[in-house]
Design a protein around this motif. Structure first.
Motif, PDB file in Angstrom:
ATOM      1  N   ASP A 123       5.332  -2.816   5.227  1.00  0.00           N
ATOM      2  CA  ASP A 123       6.446  -2.732   4.767  1.00  0.00           C
ATOM      3  C   ASP A 123       6.673  -1.894   3.621  1.00  0.00           C
ATOM      4  O   ASP A 123       7.754  -1.748   2.822  1.00  0.00           O
ATOM      5  CB  ASP A 123       7.084  -4.071   4.356  1.00  0.00           C
ATOM      6  N   CYS A 124       5.731  -1.513   3.177  1.00  0.00           N
ATOM      7  CA  CYS A 124       5.776  -0.548   1.774  1.00  0.00           C
ATOM      8  C   CYS A 124       5.313   0.809   2.018  1.00  0.00           C
ATOM      9  O   CYS A 124       3.814   1.050   1.914  1.00  0.00           O
ATOM     10  CB  CYS A 124       4.878  -1.531   0.787  1.00  0.00           C
ATOM     11  N   PRO A 125       6.059   1.761   2.098  1.00  0.00           N
ATOM     12  CA  PRO A 125       5.537   3.308   2.464  1.00  0.00           C
ATOM     13  C   PRO A 125       4.762   3.761   1.280  1.00  0.00           C
ATOM     14  O   PRO A 125       3.885   4.497   1.109  1.00  0.00           O
ATOM     15  CB  PRO A 125       7.087   3.852   2.469  1.00  0.00           C
ATOM     16  N   SER A 126       5.245   3.226  -0.140  1.00  0.00           N
ATOM     17  CA  SER A 126       4.454   3.602  -1.379  1.00  0.00           C
ATOM     18  C   SER A 126       2.898   3.196  -1.337  1.00  0.00           C
ATOM     19  O   SER A 126       2.109   3.964  -1.685  1.00  0.00           O
ATOM     20  CB  SER A 126       5.224   3.526  -2.739  1.00  0.00           C
ATOM     21  N   CYS A 127       2.783   1.969  -1.144  1.00  0.00           N
ATOM     22  CA  CYS A 127       1.622   1.397  -1.064  1.00  0.00           C
ATOM     23  C   CYS A 127       0.545   2.241   0.161  1.00  0.00           C
ATOM     24  O   CYS A 127      -0.303   2.500  -0.010  1.00  0.00           O
ATOM     25  CB  CYS A 127       1.594  -0.043  -0.651  1.00  0.00           C
ATOM     26  N   ARG A 128       1.363   2.419   1.350  1.00  0.00           N
ATOM     27  CA  ARG A 128       1.007   3.135   2.404  1.00  0.00           C
ATOM     28  C   ARG A 128       0.174   4.572   2.212  1.00  0.00           C
ATOM     29  O   ARG A 128      -0.838   4.755   2.295  1.00  0.00           O
ATOM     30  CB  ARG A 128       1.692   3.183   3.368  1.00  0.00           C
ATOM     31  N   VAL A 156       1.651  -7.438  -6.007  1.00  0.00           N
ATOM     32  CA  VAL A 156       0.849  -7.113  -4.944  1.00  0.00           C
ATOM     33  C   VAL A 156       0.544  -5.650  -4.686  1.00  0.00           C
ATOM     34  O   VAL A 156      -0.491  -5.294  -4.165  1.00  0.00           O
ATOM     35  CB  VAL A 156       1.660  -7.698  -3.698  1.00  0.00           C
ATOM     36  N   HIS A 157       1.614  -4.861  -5.215  1.00  0.00           N
ATOM     37  CA  HIS A 157       1.283  -3.289  -5.238  1.00  0.00           C
ATOM     38  C   HIS A 157      -0.016  -2.911  -5.906  1.00  0.00           C
ATOM     39  O   HIS A 157      -0.457  -1.748  -5.615  1.00  0.00           O
ATOM     40  CB  HIS A 157       2.367  -2.753  -5.677  1.00  0.00           C
ATOM     41  N   THR A 158      -0.710  -3.748  -6.760  1.00  0.00           N
ATOM     42  CA  THR A 158      -1.536  -3.207  -7.516  1.00  0.00           C
ATOM     43  C   THR A 158      -2.966  -3.511  -6.680  1.00  0.00           C
ATOM     44  O   THR A 158      -4.084  -3.134  -7.199  1.00  0.00           O
ATOM     45  CB  THR A 158      -2.074  -4.075  -8.805  1.00  0.00           C
ATOM     46  N   GLU A 202      -0.210  -6.388   6.033  1.00  0.00           N
ATOM     47  CA  GLU A 202       0.916  -6.751   6.518  1.00  0.00           C
ATOM     48  C   GLU A 202       2.029  -6.126   5.448  1.00  0.00           C
ATOM     49  O   GLU A 202       3.041  -5.610   5.629  1.00  0.00           O
ATOM     50  CB  GLU A 202       1.279  -8.410   6.474  1.00  0.00           C
ATOM     51  N   HIS A 203       1.665  -6.295   4.008  1.00  0.00           N
ATOM     52  CA  HIS A 203       2.455  -5.816   3.185  1.00  0.00           C
ATOM     53  C   HIS A 203       2.622  -4.290   3.280  1.00  0.00           C
ATOM     54  O   HIS A 203       3.602  -3.612   2.977  1.00  0.00           O
ATOM     55  CB  HIS A 203       1.937  -5.915   1.650  1.00  0.00           C
ATOM     56  N   LEU A 204       1.373  -3.530   3.687  1.00  0.00           N
ATOM     57  CA  LEU A 204       1.585  -2.109   3.858  1.00  0.00           C
ATOM     58  C   LEU A 204       2.353  -1.684   5.144  1.00  0.00           C
ATOM     59  O   LEU A 204       3.012  -0.750   4.543  1.00  0.00           O
ATOM     60  CB  LEU A 204       0.144  -1.738   4.428  1.00  0.00           C
TER      61      LEU A 204
HETATM   62 ZN   LIG Z   1       3.395  -2.080  -1.870  1.00  0.00          ZN
END
Ligand SMILES: [Zn+2]
Lengths: 209, 244
Positions: free
Chosen positions: B35-40, B9-11, B31-33
């Motif tokens: 929970d995911c600081p690096s994707c953010r 999902v990170h891609t 929604e994933h964003l």
């Molecule tokens: Zn991510």
């Protein structure tokens, strides 16, 4: 008798009163972020200045995606009114004013592109591989404008697959599934190319990350 | 389905930034964003990059569009700054209720103040936001009462009151010498109680949230030594009775 509202100690370090600076006068150098902050207060002259800064990019990106001038004007107009309406929601911690406005314009145009009939027609076009190569289009249409030059130079540094993925998605408003079909490439590869293509553009353009 | 369909999902940051995700996938990724600081962080940079692609497509907008937009905005109500910023009070404010002019101007001041704080110190911003929420509750209260009076030395003072809480706002106050400051008082039968001092400097407006006020109270504003006084030492430039 009720309790006193403030004790004598608070007098010394004045923690309660908030000082409000007078807003500076507007001019050509006022940043879009400041203009947007003023727009959020209902400041019409600030909105006019902001309009003059961003209307051509809003209109340009919408027209690039929709092609039809009348429809583009309608959507661009909606975007500018949305900027006025929701200026209070702009959060400078999350990005620049220009990014905020352009993102809104792109989303609106995407919505239009993907709605009902338009979307059906596109699917047909995709199915028949009936599309103009996006990159040639970009090269042809960009004005000799510093930003455009830089974008063109940076797009030129991508691999073909990265460049085609990014331009088909961004400028033509295709979903990554459509891009995969158009380029006859697996979905996972398109996702990755969109990502590494944009990362390379980001670094080439010196966008802070 | 090919194995690549189940890609990490990170891609999806690139597809998200170019708006290439269909609606449902976009929502899932947002929604994933959360929970995911690096994707953010990556998304912030890629969205800004995509916007630069947009800037490169600039084309002169039709002149008639400008006229139409400017005439339309006069009929479009802006989203309330308070509703946008202060999630905790949103539920209490009927969205259709428009603040009166005085109350609206207080909200504007509030927004500027929050902006200033948000940019500097997080903790104080939180305090400011808490104060702002209380101020907002008063200013948006359907049963609020308001009064405005000129300040004798220049400018004006306004009070908005709801129950036993009030917001005081002064604007256009004359600048004071560096060793003097404005001090605000709540005046009741027992005398004047300090509510605080406006700091030194050239600021010309201020606001204050006041608790435990009685409708028989008055607010007073005096010019005092910059450290503040325990009791007023000069004639008030403003005495403002609580609005009936
Ligand atoms: Zn991510």
């Amino acid at each position: 008798m009720r309790a006193a509202t403030a004790s004598n100690e608070t007098v010394a370090h004045m923690p309660l009163l908030r000082r409000v600076p007078a807003p500076p006068a507007l001019n050509e150098r006022t940043s879009p972020e400041e203009l947007l902050a003023r727009v959020a207060l209902g400041d019409v002259p600030a909105f006019e200045l902001l309009y003059d800064r961003v209307a051509s990019t809003v209109f340009g990106v919408v027209r690039r995606m929709l092609r039809d001038p009348a429809q583009s004007e309608e959507v661009a107009q909606e975007v500018m009114i949305e900027v006025w309406r929701t200026a209070t929601r702009f959060d400078a911690d999350r990005g620049s004013a220009s990014t905020w406005i352009l993102t809104m314009a792109h989303r609106r145009a995407i919505d239009r592109v993907r709605s009902s009939q338009a979307s059906h027609d596109r699917e047909q076009r995709v199915a028949h591989r009936d599309h103009t190569p996006a990159y040639d289009d970009v090269v042809e249409q960009v004005e000799t404008h510093l930003d455009a030059e830089q974008v063109r130079r940076c797009l030129g540094q991508l691999t073909d697959l990265q460049r085609e993925s990014v331009t088909l998605a961004y400028y033509n408003g295709h979903t990554y599934r459509e891009v995969a079909e158009l380029l006859d490439t697996p979905l996972g590869t398109v996702k990755t190319r969109l990502r590494d293509g944009l990362i390379r553009l980001r670094d080439c353009m010196g966008v802070e990350s | 389905m090919s194995p690549s369909d189940t890609h990490d999902v990170h891609t999806l940051t690139g597809a998200y930034a170019t708006d290439a995700l269909p609606e449902a996938e976009r929502r899932a990724f947002e929604e994933h964003l959360g929970d995911c600081p690096s994707c953010r962080q990556e998304v912030a940079g890629l969205v800004a990059t995509a916007a630069r692609l947009g800037v490169a497509a600039a084309a002169p907008a039709p002149p008639a569009m400008r006229e139409r937009v400017l005439s339309q905005i006069s009929t479009v109500r802006q989203v309330s700054p308070v509703v946008a910023r202060l999630e905790d009070v949103r539920a209490d404010i009927p969205w259709f209720r428009q603040p009166l002019a005085v109350a609206a101007s207080l909200l504007l001041v509030l927004t500027i103040g929050l902006g200033v704080f948000a940019a500097t110190e997080r903790q104080r911003a939180n305090d400011a936001e808490q104060t702002a929420a209380r101020i907002t509750a008063v200013v948006m209260d359907p049963d609020r009462r308001e009064a405005t009076q000129p300040v004798s030395s220049g400018g004006s003072g306004t009070v908005v009151m709801a129950d036993d809480r009030a917001v005081f706002h002064a604007a256009g106050l004359p600048e004071l010498p560096s060793d003097r400051a404005y001090q605000l008082w709540r005046i009741d039968k027992a005398g004047a109680h300090s509510l605080g001092v406006l700091g030194r400097g050239g600021d010309r407006s201020l606001q204050q949230f006041v608790e435990h006020v009685d409708s028989a109270d008055k607010l007073g504003l005096t010019v005092e030594p910059s450290a503040g006084s325990k009791a007023p030492t000069t004639t008030p430039v403003l005495v403002l009775p609580m609005p009936a």
